[in-house]
Design a protein around this motif. Structure first.
Motif, PDB file in Angstrom:
ATOM      1  N   VAL A  27      53.425  47.157  48.520  1.00 53.97           N
ATOM      2  CA  VAL A  27      52.440  46.064  48.460  1.00 53.97           C
ATOM      3  C   VAL A  27      51.188  46.519  47.711  1.00 53.97           C
ATOM      4  N   LEU A  28      50.702  47.717  48.007  1.00 58.95           N
ATOM      5  CA  LEU A  28      49.522  48.233  47.314  1.00 58.95           C
ATOM      6  C   LEU A  28      49.793  48.407  45.830  1.00 58.95           C
ATOM      7  N   GLY A  29      50.953  48.930  45.477  1.00 59.56           N
ATOM      8  CA  GLY A  29      51.317  49.080  44.067  1.00 59.56           C
ATOM      9  C   GLY A  29      51.361  47.739  43.358  1.00 59.56           C
ATOM     10  N   GLY A  30      51.936  46.734  44.017  1.00 56.20           N
ATOM     11  CA  GLY A  30      51.980  45.405  43.421  1.00 56.20           C
ATOM     12  C   GLY A  30      50.592  44.824  43.204  1.00 56.20           C
ATOM     13  N   ALA A  31      49.710  45.029  44.173  1.00 59.63           N
ATOM     14  CA  ALA A  31      48.335  44.534  44.024  1.00 59.63           C
ATOM     15  C   ALA A  31      47.621  45.235  42.873  1.00 59.63           C
ATOM     16  N   LEU A  32      47.829  46.527  42.735  1.00 59.89           N
ATOM     17  CA  LEU A  32      47.197  47.263  41.640  1.00 59.89           C
ATOM     18  C   LEU A  32      47.725  46.815  40.277  1.00 59.89           C
ATOM     19  N   VAL A  33      49.025  46.629  40.170  1.00 61.11           N
ATOM     20  CA  VAL A  33      49.609  46.171  38.898  1.00 61.11           C
ATOM     21  C   VAL A  33      49.079  44.787  38.544  1.00 61.11           C
ATOM     22  N   TYR A  34      49.003  43.896  39.524  1.00 62.88           N
ATOM     23  CA  TYR A  34      48.470  42.557  39.281  1.00 62.88           C
ATOM     24  C   TYR A  34      47.016  42.629  38.811  1.00 62.88           C
ATOM     25  N   GLY A  35      46.218  43.455  39.459  1.00 60.89           N
ATOM     26  CA  GLY A  35      44.817  43.584  39.077  1.00 60.89           C
ATOM     27  C   GLY A  35      44.637  44.126  37.675  1.00 60.89           C
ATOM     28  N   VAL A  36      45.426  45.119  37.318  1.00 60.93           N
ATOM     29  CA  VAL A  36      45.334  45.702  35.974  1.00 60.93           C
ATOM     30  C   VAL A  36      45.757  44.683  34.931  1.00 60.93           C
ATOM     31  N   MET A  37      46.834  43.964  35.194  1.00 63.81           N
ATOM     32  CA  MET A  37      47.296  42.974  34.223  1.00 63.81           C
ATOM     33  C   MET A  37      46.283  41.844  34.070  1.00 63.81           C
ATOM     34  N   LYS A  38      45.684  41.405  35.169  1.00 69.20           N
ATOM     35  CA  LYS A  38      44.728  40.300  35.126  1.00 69.20           C
ATOM     36  C   LYS A  38      43.424  40.724  34.450  1.00 69.20           C
ATOM     37  N   ALA A  39      42.979  41.940  34.695  1.00 68.29           N
ATOM     38  CA  ALA A  39      41.707  42.410  34.146  1.00 68.29           C
ATOM     39  C   ALA A  39      41.798  42.732  32.660  1.00 68.29           C
ATOM     40  N   GLY A  40      42.966  42.987  32.144  1.00 65.82           N
ATOM     41  CA  GLY A  40      43.102  43.420  30.762  1.00 65.82           C
ATOM     42  C   GLY A  40      43.085  42.308  29.737  1.00 65.82           C
ATOM     43  N   HIS A  41      43.151  41.062  30.149  1.00 64.56           N
ATOM     44  CA  HIS A  41      43.271  39.966  29.196  1.00 64.56           C
ATOM     45  C   HIS A  41      42.138  38.967  29.388  1.00 64.56           C
ATOM     46  N   LEU A  42      41.383  38.762  28.318  1.00 62.25           N
ATOM     47  CA  LEU A  42      40.335  37.748  28.324  1.00 62.25           C
ATOM     48  C   LEU A  42      40.666  36.698  27.272  1.00 62.25           C
ATOM     49  N   ARG A  43      40.335  35.462  27.573  1.00 64.85           N
ATOM     50  CA  ARG A  43      40.485  34.424  26.560  1.00 64.85           C
ATOM     51  C   ARG A  43      39.430  34.647  25.469  1.00 64.85           C
ATOM     52  N   ARG A  44      39.649  34.044  24.328  1.00 67.02           N
ATOM     53  CA  ARG A  44      38.736  34.232  23.197  1.00 67.02           C
ATOM     54  C   ARG A  44      37.322  33.820  23.559  1.00 67.02           C
ATOM     55  N   SER A  45      37.168  32.704  24.273  1.00 70.83           N
ATOM     56  CA  SER A  45      35.830  32.231  24.643  1.00 70.83           C
ATOM     57  C   SER A  45      35.172  33.198  25.641  1.00 70.83           C
ATOM     58  N   GLU A  46      35.956  33.744  26.558  1.00 74.38           N
ATOM     59  CA  GLU A  46      35.402  34.705  27.516  1.00 74.38           C
ATOM     60  C   GLU A  46      34.952  35.977  26.813  1.00 74.38           C
ATOM     61  N   ARG A  47      35.762  36.448  25.859  1.00 71.34           N
ATOM     62  CA  ARG A  47      35.414  37.655  25.102  1.00 71.34           C
ATOM     63  C   ARG A  47      34.136  37.428  24.298  1.00 71.34           C
ATOM     64  N   ALA A  48      34.000  36.268  23.648  1.00 67.28           N
ATOM     65  CA  ALA A  48      32.806  35.972  22.859  1.00 67.28           C
ATOM     66  C   ALA A  48      31.573  35.912  23.758  1.00 67.28           C
ATOM     67  N   ARG A  49      31.693  35.257  24.922  1.00 66.16           N
ATOM     68  CA  ARG A  49      30.556  35.177  25.845  1.00 66.16           C
ATOM     69  C   ARG A  49      30.165  36.565  26.342  1.00 66.16           C
ATOM     70  N   LEU A  50      31.148  37.408  26.625  1.00 63.45           N
ATOM     71  CA  LEU A  50      30.871  38.770  27.067  1.00 63.45           C
ATOM     72  C   LEU A  50      30.169  39.575  25.969  1.00 63.45           C
ATOM     73  N   ASP A  51      30.619  39.420  24.730  1.00 64.84           N
ATOM     74  CA  ASP A  51      29.984  40.130  23.621  1.00 64.84           C
ATOM     75  C   ASP A  51      28.543  39.680  23.412  1.00 64.84           C
ATOM     76  N   ARG A  52      28.298  38.361  23.505  1.00 67.58           N
ATOM     77  CA  ARG A  52      26.918  37.867  23.352  1.00 67.58           C
ATOM     78  C   ARG A  52      26.026  38.384  24.471  1.00 67.58           C
ATOM     79  N   ALA A  53      26.545  38.395  25.678  1.00 68.18           N
ATOM     80  CA  ALA A  53      25.756  38.884  26.810  1.00 68.18           C
ATOM     81  C   ALA A  53      25.462  40.375  26.662  1.00 68.18           C
TER      82      ALA A  53
END
Length: 68
Positions: A27-53
């Motif tokens: 269960v812990l391994g699954g949670a870690l894999v999910y977190g890594v996969m979710k954190a690694g991908h930003l939409r283009r608009s999210e990436r642009a907002r992060l860069d401006r900030a």
């Protein structure tokens, strides 16, 4: 006598704890894999907002920095 080999070696309670450890690790391994996969991908608009900030924060901290 319905004890399995592991139960005979470790005792009934220890065998149950061993299975709980395996389930917990899974269960812990699954949670870690999910977190890594979710954190690694930003939409283009999210990436642009992060860069401006980030650029705005850098200008606030170092007002003499040249804009890029």
């Amino acid at each position: 006598m319905s004890d399995s080999g592991v139960s005979m070696l470790l005792g009934h309670a220890s065998a149950q704890m061993l299975w709980l450890w395996f389930i917990g690790a899974f269960v812990l391994g699954g949670a870690l894999v999910y977190g890594v996969m979710k954190a690694g991908h930003l939409r283009r608009s999210e990436r642009a907002r992060l860069d401006r900030a980030t650029e705005e924060r850098q200008r606030q901290e170092d007002p003499y920095k040249r804009p890029t």
